[in-house]
Design a protein around this motif. Sequence first.
Motif, PDB file in Angstrom:
ATOM      1  N   PHE A  72      16.169 -10.369 -11.372  1.00 42.96           N
ATOM      2  CA  PHE A  72      15.397  -9.232 -10.891  1.00 42.96           C
ATOM      3  C   PHE A  72      14.956  -9.533  -9.462  1.00 42.96           C
ATOM      4  N   PHE A  73      15.172  -8.580  -8.580  1.00 42.84           N
ATOM      5  CA  PHE A  73      14.768  -8.691  -7.174  1.00 42.84           C
ATOM      6  C   PHE A  73      13.754  -7.570  -6.915  1.00 42.84           C
ATOM      7  N   LEU A  74      12.507  -7.942  -6.657  1.00 42.48           N
ATOM      8  CA  LEU A  74      11.399  -6.988  -6.637  1.00 42.48           C
ATOM      9  C   LEU A  74      10.603  -7.108  -5.344  1.00 42.48           C
ATOM     10  N   SER A  75      10.102  -5.980  -4.850  1.00 43.05           N
ATOM     11  CA  SER A  75       9.171  -6.021  -3.718  1.00 43.05           C
ATOM     12  C   SER A  75       8.029  -5.046  -3.962  1.00 43.05           C
ATOM     13  N   PHE A  76       6.866  -5.407  -3.427  1.00 45.81           N
ATOM     14  CA  PHE A  76       5.629  -4.654  -3.655  1.00 45.81           C
ATOM     15  C   PHE A  76       4.859  -4.524  -2.352  1.00 45.81           C
ATOM     16  N   SER A  77       4.286  -3.364  -2.099  1.00 46.53           N
ATOM     17  CA  SER A  77       3.346  -3.251  -0.988  1.00 46.53           C
ATOM     18  C   SER A  77       2.140  -4.129  -1.284  1.00 46.53           C
ATOM     19  N   GLY A  78       1.685  -4.859  -0.250  1.00 49.82           N
ATOM     20  CA  GLY A  78       0.741  -5.930  -0.475  1.00 49.82           C
ATOM     21  C   GLY A  78      -0.717  -5.593  -0.260  1.00 49.82           C
ATOM     22  N   LEU A  79      -1.533  -6.181  -1.102  1.00 49.64           N
ATOM     23  CA  LEU A  79      -2.981  -6.071  -0.959  1.00 49.64           C
ATOM     24  C   LEU A  79      -3.449  -6.697   0.355  1.00 49.64           C
ATOM     25  N   ASN A  80      -2.698  -7.697   0.828  1.00 46.54           N
ATOM     26  CA  ASN A  80      -3.066  -8.396   2.066  1.00 46.54           C
ATOM     27  C   ASN A  80      -2.295  -7.886   3.282  1.00 46.54           C
ATOM     28  N   SER A  81      -1.667  -6.752   3.152  1.00 48.55           N
ATOM     29  CA  SER A  81      -0.946  -6.130   4.262  1.00 48.55           C
ATOM     30  C   SER A  81      -1.868  -5.137   4.977  1.00 48.55           C
ATOM     31  N   PRO A  82      -1.440  -4.603   6.130  1.00 44.33           N
ATOM     32  CA  PRO A  82      -2.243  -3.564   6.792  1.00 44.33           C
ATOM     33  C   PRO A  82      -2.486  -2.351   5.894  1.00 44.33           C
ATOM     34  N   ILE A  83      -1.591  -2.105   4.942  1.00 40.34           N
ATOM     35  CA  ILE A  83      -1.778  -0.989   4.010  1.00 40.34           C
ATOM     36  C   ILE A  83      -3.020  -1.217   3.159  1.00 40.34           C
ATOM     37  N   GLY A  84      -3.319  -2.482   2.866  1.00 41.49           N
ATOM     38  CA  GLY A  84      -4.440  -2.801   1.992  1.00 41.49           C
ATOM     39  C   GLY A  84      -5.756  -3.062   2.685  1.00 41.49           C
ATOM     40  N   GLU A  85      -5.792  -2.972   4.015  1.00 38.54           N
ATOM     41  CA  GLU A  85      -6.996  -3.342   4.754  1.00 38.54           C
ATOM     42  C   GLU A  85      -8.212  -2.495   4.385  1.00 38.54           C
ATOM     43  N   VAL A  86      -7.993  -1.221   4.120  1.00 41.19           N
ATOM     44  CA  VAL A  86      -9.108  -0.351   3.736  1.00 41.19           C
ATOM     45  C   VAL A  86      -8.820   0.313   2.385  1.00 41.19           C
ATOM     46  N   TYR A  87      -8.080  -0.370   1.544  1.00 36.46           N
ATOM     47  CA  TYR A  87      -7.729   0.140   0.212  1.00 36.46           C
ATOM     48  C   TYR A  87      -8.986   0.167  -0.655  1.00 36.46           C
TER      49      TYR A  87
END
Length: 216
Positions: free
Chosen positions: A132-147
């Motif tokens: 299985f090859f999986l990718s996830f948007s990260g909690l520690n990415s810029p997307i997660g900065e104000v999540y």
Amino acid sequence: MGEGIDVGAERVSSLGKEVVRFALSGAAPSRLYVEVGAGKGRLAAVMSLLGFRCYLYDHDPSLAPHYRRLKGCFGMEGVEFHLKDVRDLRYRDVPEGIGIVVAERVLHHLKFGEAVKVLKLLKNRTLPGGRFFLSFSGLNSPIGEVYPYAHLPVERRYGRLRGDVAERFRITGEVCLYAVGDVRRLMEEVGGMREITVRETAFGNVLAIYERTSQR
């Protein structure tokens, strides 16, 4: 289910290159490839040219003519596109004897429990030694900065991004963002899988490769 940028339409990602490397190694237990949330990604075309039969699942109806054109132009009769929301996958939709499963930038659009259910189904259709090859948007990415839901445990972490962030990254709908430990927690729930690698990218997203270990 929400959507994000279809990066795979523009290039084969670093995770996609790992898929190709595994395919070329000859270690895959079958030449059956499944990708959920396929978008217009180039990876399936590459895998088809390598001799894999490709089953692709996505909820976007505009992709059906895209893959018909692809098959017509390149004679890729081994590519099958199925119009399906990944959350609605059933055993009858998925072939047995899978050698490679890919889920890039799609599982974070599901609730944690939904992701477990989908991965368990795919695992049960995968041969031992399949990966299985999986990718996830990260909690520690810029997307997660104000999540707004970062403080919640991953089992309850699900909601919309702040408006400006959602617009910037073109992410619609609710998401569950992941850290490395959350991905390991997810795969523990799936069971019967051996970790090959789980790592955070420079951007802060999470990439993971797991191998099916048994018929359990």
